[in-house]
Write an enzyme that holds these catalytic residues in place. Structure first.
Site, PDB file in Angstrom:
ATOM      1  N   LEU A 125     -84.975 -44.547  22.207  1.00 15.22           N
ATOM      2  CA  LEU A 125     -84.316 -43.828  23.294  1.00 15.22           C
ATOM      3  C   LEU A 125     -83.190 -44.684  23.896  1.00 15.22           C
ATOM      4  O   LEU A 125     -82.074 -44.226  24.063  1.00 15.22           O
ATOM      5  CB  LEU A 125     -85.340 -43.454  24.373  1.00 15.22           C
ATOM      6  CG  LEU A 125     -84.799 -42.726  25.610  1.00 15.22           C
ATOM      7  CD1 LEU A 125     -84.262 -41.346  25.231  1.00 15.22           C
ATOM      8  CD2 LEU A 125     -85.894 -42.596  26.678  1.00 15.22           C
ATOM      9  N   GLY A 131     -79.680 -47.693  29.654  1.00 15.56           N
ATOM     10  CA  GLY A 131     -81.061 -48.130  29.756  1.00 15.56           C
ATOM     11  C   GLY A 131     -81.825 -47.105  30.576  1.00 15.56           C
ATOM     12  O   GLY A 131     -82.406 -46.158  30.058  1.00 15.56           O
ATOM     13  N   THR A 158     -88.798 -51.489  19.708  1.00 17.24           N
ATOM     14  CA  THR A 158     -89.966 -52.146  19.128  1.00 17.24           C
ATOM     15  C   THR A 158     -90.141 -51.696  17.677  1.00 17.24           C
ATOM     16  O   THR A 158     -90.123 -50.494  17.396  1.00 17.24           O
ATOM     17  CB  THR A 158     -91.224 -51.809  19.946  1.00 17.24           C
ATOM     18  OG1 THR A 158     -90.988 -52.146  21.320  1.00 17.24           O
ATOM     19  CG2 THR A 158     -92.427 -52.601  19.449  1.00 17.24           C
ATOM     20  N   GLN A 336     -99.617 -71.565  38.845  1.00 16.25           N
ATOM     21  CA  GLN A 336     -99.714 -72.446  40.021  1.00 16.25           C
ATOM     22  C   GLN A 336    -101.092 -73.094  40.105  1.00 16.25           C
ATOM     23  O   GLN A 336    -101.212 -74.294  40.410  1.00 16.25           O
ATOM     24  CB  GLN A 336     -99.431 -71.645  41.291  1.00 16.25           C
ATOM     25  CG  GLN A 336     -99.175 -72.492  42.526  1.00 16.25           C
ATOM     26  CD  GLN A 336     -97.851 -73.223  42.469  1.00 16.25           C
ATOM     27  OE1 GLN A 336     -96.977 -72.860  41.702  1.00 16.25           O
ATOM     28  NE2 GLN A 336     -97.697 -74.267  43.258  1.00 16.25           N
ATOM     29  N   GLU A 363     -90.326 -49.226  29.223  1.00 16.53           N
ATOM     30  CA  GLU A 363     -90.762 -47.842  29.480  1.00 16.53           C
ATOM     31  C   GLU A 363     -90.515 -47.414  30.922  1.00 16.53           C
ATOM     32  O   GLU A 363     -91.312 -46.689  31.523  1.00 16.53           O
ATOM     33  CB  GLU A 363     -92.230 -47.640  29.073  1.00 16.53           C
ATOM     34  CG  GLU A 363     -92.421 -47.778  27.571  1.00 16.53           C
ATOM     35  CD  GLU A 363     -93.711 -47.183  27.063  1.00 16.53           C
ATOM     36  OE1 GLU A 363     -94.166 -46.171  27.621  1.00 16.53           O
ATOM     37  OE2 GLU A 363     -94.256 -47.728  26.090  1.00 16.53           O
ATOM     38  N   THR A 365     -88.206 -49.206  34.364  1.00 13.59           N
ATOM     39  CA  THR A 365     -88.318 -50.346  35.281  1.00 13.59           C
ATOM     40  C   THR A 365     -89.152 -49.973  36.509  1.00 13.59           C
ATOM     41  O   THR A 365     -89.403 -48.792  36.784  1.00 13.59           O
ATOM     42  CB  THR A 365     -86.927 -50.791  35.750  1.00 13.59           C
ATOM     43  OG1 THR A 365     -86.327 -49.696  36.481  1.00 13.59           O
ATOM     44  CG2 THR A 365     -86.028 -51.184  34.582  1.00 13.59           C
ATOM     45  N   SER A 366     -89.523 -51.000  37.275  1.00 15.60           N
ATOM     46  CA  SER A 366     -90.250 -50.737  38.523  1.00 15.60           C
ATOM     47  C   SER A 366     -89.427 -49.853  39.455  1.00 15.60           C
ATOM     48  O   SER A 366     -89.973 -48.998  40.168  1.00 15.60           O
ATOM     49  CB  SER A 366     -90.585 -52.063  39.223  1.00 15.60           C
ATOM     50  OG  SER A 366     -91.575 -52.772  38.508  1.00 15.60           O
TER      51      SER A 366
END
Length: 379
Positions: A125, A131, A158, A336, A363, A365-366
Site C-alpha cells: 500500500l 505513507g 515486508t 534503564q 500499519e 502511525t500513532s
C-alpha cells in the site's frame, strides 16, 4: 469476558516456546546483526499451521480464531519480534486480504500455498511519497484489453524480495478518490514486477523490508481482488484486523522486555540487596506490569469482538495505539533497569528497545490511530 487461555491457546503457546528454543533463539543475534530473513523458519512455521492461522481448513489452514492468532503473535514476539512481525504481515495482510476479498477461484489458488508457507506473502500500500496519505498514491494500473498495465513502486514492503506473491493496491481512477484504487494479486516472476532497495533498519532487522517495482507489469484482469475501485476500502478493512496483530506484536515485545527486566532485577545486587528491592526499580516494574495488563485487555477485547464479527475499527485502533506506545515505554525502562548492560547486545532488552519503535509506525502511525479513534468517538 474470560481472558484465560483456552485449550487451543495453551497448545499454540507451548508449541511456539518449544519451536523458539530450537529454531529461533540460537540464531536471533546473527539474524539481527546481518539482517537475515530466515525463510526456512517460516517454512517450518507453515508446517505447524502458523502461516495460515485464520485460513479455514478447507483451504489448508488451521481455521483458528483471532484469539488464537493473537496468542501466536504474542508468543513469537516474546522470542523475536522480527519473526512475530513477518508472521503477522503474512497472515493479516496478504493472506487476510485474499481470504476476505478474493473470489472462490483465487482462494483455492493461493490460500493453500500461503497457509503452508509454500508461498511467502507480501502486501503493498505504502509509497515513497504517500505513507499516511495512501489515497494520494502514484502507482497506476491502466486497462488494456484483458490485462492491466501497472507502473510505479511501493516501499517499506515486508517480504518484498523473498515474497512469492503480493497483494498490491494501485490507482485505477483519479488521485485522492477513495473509489479510484483497486487491489491485485501478483506472483513473483511476472514480467515487469521486481524488487528494489532493501532497507537497512534500526530494528526488526530479521524481517525483510524493501521496494516493489512495477515497470509496464501486465497483470490479467482475473487477478483483481473484488471489483474495480474497491481496493482502498478493502485495504482499510484489512488494516482494521491487522492493527490487532500489531497490538499483539507490541504486547509480546513489552512482555519479553518486562520478563527479562524482572529476572535481571532480582539477580543484580547493589548496595547490599537486589535492585528489585530498591524503590526506584520496583516502581518501574510496577508501571510495566500495570500497562502490560491494560495493553493485554485492549488487545484481547479487540480479538474477541473480531471473532464475533463486530466492527473493530475503534477497538483495533485503540489496542494498536496503546499497546505500541506501551512497548516503547516498557522496553525503554527495561534498558534503564539493566543499566550499562542494557546498552549492550549481550542482553535481549537492547533489541526489544530497537524493535519496539516500529510498532508506533507500521500499519498506521500513532498519530493516525488517534485520528481514527477521534473520528469514531465523534460520530
Amino acid at each position: 469476558m474470560n481472558f484465560s487461555y483456552n485449550e487451543n491457546q495453551n497448545m499454540i503457546a507451548d508449541m511456539i516456546r518449544t519451536f523458539g528454543e530450537q529454531h529461533v533463539t540460537p540464531f536471533v543475534k546473527e539474524w539481527d546483526d546481518n539482517q537475515i530473513f530466515p525463510v526456512d523458519v517460516f517454512k517450518k512455521l507453515g508446517e505447524f499451521g502458523l502461516m495460515g492461522v485464520l485460513v479455514p481448513q478447507q483451504y489448508g489452514g488451521s481455521g483458528f480464531s483471532y484469539t488464537e492468532y493473537v496468542t501466536a503473535i504474542e508468543e513469537l514476539s516474546k522470542i523475536d519480534p522480527s519473526i512475530g512481525l513477518s508472521m503477522a504481515a503474512h497472515n493479516s495482510l496478504c493472506t487476510g486480504h485474499i481470504l476476505q476479498f478474493g473470489s472462490e477461484g483465487q482462494k483455492q489458488k493461493y490460500l493453500p500455498k500461503l497457509a503452508k508457507a509454500e508461498f511467502i506473502g507480501a502486501w503493498g500500500l505504502t509509497e515513497h511519497n504517500t505513507g499516511s496519505d495512501s489515497g494520494g498514491m502514484s502507482t497506476t494500473a491502466l486497462r488494456d484489453g484483458d490485462e492491466w498495465v501497472i507502473n510505479g513502486a511501493k516501499n517499506f514492503i515486508t517480504h518484498a524480495i523473498s515474497g512469492d506473491v503480493a497483494v498490491v493496491i494501485v490507482r485505477t481512477g483519479e488521485k485522492g478518490d477513495s473509489r479510484g484504487m483497486s487491489a491485485f494479486v501478483i506472483e513473483k516472476g511476472t514480467p515487469g514486477f521486481s524488487s528494489g532497495k532493501k532497507e537497512d533498519k534500526l530494528g526488526m532487522r530479521a524481517s525483510e523490508t524493501a521496494e516493489l517495482v512495477f515497470d509496464n507489469c501486465r497483470v490479467p484482469a482475473a487477478n483483481m481482488l473484488g471489483e474495480e475501485g474497491e481496493g482502498f476500502i478493502q485495504a482499510m478493512k484489512v488494516l482494521d484486523g491487522g492493527r490487532i496483530s500489531i497490538a499483539a506484536l507490541s504486547l509480546g515485545i513489552a512482555k519479553g522486555a518486562y520478563e527479562a527486566s524482572l529476572k535481571y532485577s532480582k539477580e543484580r545486587v547493589q548496595f547490599g540487596k537486589s535492585i528489585a528491592h530498591h524503590q526506584a526499580i520496583a516502581f518501574k516494574l510496577a508501571d510495566m506490569a500495570t500497562t502490560i495488563d491494560a495493553s493485554e485487555l485492549l488487545t484481547y477485547q479487540a480479538a474477541v469482538k473480531k471473532n464475533a464479527g463486530d466492527p473493530v475499527t475503534l477497538d483495533g485502533a485503540m489496542a494498536k495505539y496503546y499497546s505500541s506506545e506501551v512497548a516503547v515505554k516498557v522496553s525503554t525502562d527495561a534498558v534503564q533497569i539493566h543499566g550499562g548492560y542494557g546498552y549492550t547486545k549481550d542482553f535481549p532488552v537492547e533489541r526489544f528497545y530497537r524493535d519496539s519503535k516500529l510498532c508506533t509506525i507500521g500499519e498506521g502511525t500513532s498519530e493516525i490511530q488517534k485520528m481514527v479513534i477521534a473520528k469514531q468517538i465523534l460520530k
